[in-house]
Write an enzyme that holds these catalytic residues in place. Structure first.
Site, PDB file in Angstrom:
ATOM      1  N   ALA A  81      16.875  52.629  58.857  1.00 11.41           N
ATOM      2  CA  ALA A  81      16.270  51.835  59.935  1.00 11.41           C
ATOM      3  C   ALA A  81      16.976  50.481  60.080  1.00 11.41           C
ATOM      4  O   ALA A  81      17.905  50.350  60.893  1.00 11.41           O
ATOM      5  CB  ALA A  81      14.784  51.674  59.665  1.00 11.41           C
ATOM      6  N   ARG A  82      16.536  49.500  59.308  1.00 13.97           N
ATOM      7  CA  ARG A  82      17.165  48.182  59.314  1.00 13.97           C
ATOM      8  C   ARG A  82      17.157  47.623  57.894  1.00 13.97           C
ATOM      9  O   ARG A  82      16.144  47.717  57.193  1.00 13.97           O
ATOM     10  CB  ARG A  82      16.385  47.212  60.207  1.00 13.97           C
ATOM     11  CG  ARG A  82      16.672  47.339  61.683  1.00 13.97           C
ATOM     12  CD  ARG A  82      18.035  46.789  62.086  1.00 13.97           C
ATOM     13  NE  ARG A  82      18.226  46.881  63.518  1.00 13.97           N
ATOM     14  CZ  ARG A  82      18.734  47.944  64.142  1.00 13.97           C
ATOM     15  NH1 ARG A  82      19.122  49.003  63.467  1.00 13.97           N
ATOM     16  NH2 ARG A  82      18.878  47.943  65.452  1.00 13.97           N
ATOM     17  N   GLU A 131      25.192  43.045  57.302  1.00 11.19           N
ATOM     18  CA  GLU A 131      26.329  43.975  57.466  1.00 11.19           C
ATOM     19  C   GLU A 131      27.550  43.233  57.996  1.00 11.19           C
ATOM     20  O   GLU A 131      27.407  42.364  58.847  1.00 11.19           O
ATOM     21  CB  GLU A 131      25.917  45.090  58.430  1.00 11.19           C
ATOM     22  CG  GLU A 131      24.782  45.922  57.850  1.00 11.19           C
ATOM     23  CD  GLU A 131      24.139  46.870  58.857  1.00 11.19           C
ATOM     24  OE1 GLU A 131      24.662  47.023  59.975  1.00 11.19           O
ATOM     25  OE2 GLU A 131      23.108  47.454  58.514  1.00 11.19           O
ATOM     26  N   HIS A 163      26.354  51.997  58.246  1.00 11.55           N
ATOM     27  CA  HIS A 163      25.538  52.013  59.475  1.00 11.55           C
ATOM     28  C   HIS A 163      26.056  53.080  60.446  1.00 11.55           C
ATOM     29  O   HIS A 163      26.582  52.757  61.517  1.00 11.55           O
ATOM     30  CB  HIS A 163      25.519  50.628  60.134  1.00 11.55           C
ATOM     31  CG  HIS A 163      24.372  50.439  61.071  1.00 11.55           C
ATOM     32  ND1 HIS A 163      23.681  49.272  61.192  1.00 11.55           N
ATOM     33  CD2 HIS A 163      23.782  51.297  61.953  1.00 11.55           C
ATOM     34  CE1 HIS A 163      22.730  49.398  62.107  1.00 11.55           C
ATOM     35  NE2 HIS A 163      22.776  50.639  62.588  1.00 11.55           N
TER      36      HIS A 163
HETATM   37  C1  8YV Z   1      23.798  51.677  66.287  1.00  6.14           C
HETATM   38  C2  8YV Z   1      21.338  51.101  65.831  1.00  6.14           C
HETATM   39  O1  8YV Z   1      24.588  51.503  65.156  1.00  6.14           O
HETATM   40  O2  8YV Z   1      20.010  52.361  67.299  1.00  6.14           O
HETATM   41  C3  8YV Z   1      20.151  51.313  66.690  1.00  6.14           C
HETATM   42  O3  8YV Z   1      19.308  50.413  66.767  1.00  6.14           O
HETATM   43  O4  8YV Z   1      21.389  50.175  65.081  1.00  6.14           O
HETATM   44  C4  8YV Z   1      22.452  52.059  65.840  1.00  6.14           C
HETATM   45  O5  8YV Z   1      22.174  53.268  66.399  1.00  6.14           O
HETATM   46  C5  8YV Z   1      24.141  50.602  67.211  1.00  6.14           C
HETATM   47  O6  8YV Z   1      23.130  50.190  68.044  1.00  6.14           O
HETATM   48  C6  8YV Z   1      25.367  51.056  67.985  1.00  6.14           C
HETATM   49  O7  8YV Z   1      25.679  50.213  68.984  1.00  6.14           O
END
Ligand code: 8YV
Length: 317
Positions: free
Chosen positions: A234-235, A264, A282
């Protein structure tokens, strides 16, 4: 004249970039050395922004783009965009809900299997020639089974549900926590996170990070216990990373599978030598299939927003 669009992160699908270039004058800020000067020179023309989920956009940058009509997040996490602020400016913000669900859930299962079964250290053992040097079966320790283990899911949105569906196929009893009990789900709702950790062998983080910063701390990891695994797709900021490193170091939990981190691409180096810790850069949505579907949603959001229409699924307007 083509509308001007500001892109904050690279898009890795050539067909999406081709389409963007065909329709818009694309300002790729990530390619610029002096971003402040570039924005000062071009900001007044920018009508659309494309950003990544974990990058988002600052309020200051929004304020520097007076002609802005739409923010398209190429991801599902909107924790790096101040939605209230965007709403106050009547600015549509979209995300790519549904486009990446399957791939993120697949990677969660991959990280569970890789950490419980120590697939990556086994792979290194063979590829570095260590198996030949030391063919005794005891040269690598026994790993842990995944099938049938109690899985606890934190955040039962689309991704959480897709993980549950997959884990259920491994005969795992599923429990979850969320802001509310979801009556239509056949899984056990545990409102208290500490209790969920106590009741789980594998705790999987699939929650939005907007209001959940640091919820996984030493107390939760101790409750997960010495045979438990933490999985995070997730985060990073859901976890107190220093508490996680400490829990792994003192054996308070058995292992972890992590795709996301607090800062990151900086990852605590203490995790590198740990065989039961599997790390990814990620990558959960980083498949051709997800990123193509996400890119198409971004294109649709830009088209609607720049035509003065409400983009489908706008979170703010
Ligand atoms: C991507 C993400 O790495 O969906 C999200 O919130 O963090 C990831 O899917 C990112 O947004 C790619 O631009």
């Amino acid at each position: 004249m083509k509308p001007h669009v500001l892109q904050l992160n690279p898009i890795l699908v050539p067909a999406i970039n081709d389409k963007l270039n065909e329709l818009y004058t694309v300002h790729r800020l990530f390619e610029q050395q002096d971003k402040t000067a570039y924005l000062a020179a071009h900001g007044a023309n920018i009508r659309g922004v494309i950003t990544g989920g974990h990058t988002g956009i600052t309020n200051a940058m929004i304020e520097s783009l007076p002609a802005l009509q739409v923010i398209a997040v190429n991801g599902v996490g909107t924790d790096a965009v101040d939605l209230e602020f965007a709403r106050s400016r009547n600015l549509p913000v979209t995300a790519t809900f549904g486009a990446l669900t399957e791939d993120v859930a697949d990677l969660a299962i991959g990280l569970i299997l890789a950490s419980c079964r120590e697939i990556c250290s086994g792979n290194a053992f063979v590829k570095t020639g260590n198996w030949q040097k030391n063919p005794h079966p005891g040269a690598i320790p026994l790993s842990r089974r995944f099938s049938g283990k109690r899985v606890g899911i934190v955040g039962m949105g689309k991704v959480g549900r897709a993980i549950a569906q997959r884990a259920a196929a491994f005969d795992c009893p599923i429990s979850y926590t969320d802001l509310r009990h979801i009556a239509e789900l056949p899984y056990n709702f545990v409102p208290d996170l500490l209790q969920l950790a106590r009741d789980s062998d594998i705790l999987v983080l699939a929650a939005a990070a907007d209001k959940a910063q640091g919820i996984i701390n030493a107390a939760v990891l101790d409750a997960l216990g010495k045979d438990g695994y933490l999985i995070n797709i997730a985060r990073g900021k859901l976890v107190v990373e220093s508490d996680l490193v400490d829990a792994l170091t003192r054996g308070a939990i058995a292992g972890a599978g992590l795709d996301v981190f607090v800062d990151e691409p900086n990852v605590p180096e203490a995790l590198f030598p740990m065989d039961r810790v599997v790390l990814q850069a990620h990558r959960a949505s980083a498949t051709v299939e997800s990123r193509t579907a996400m890119g198409e949603m971004v294109l649709a959001s830009l088209a609607a927003g720049l035509a003065g229409q409400r983009p489908e699924g706008s979170l703010t307007t």
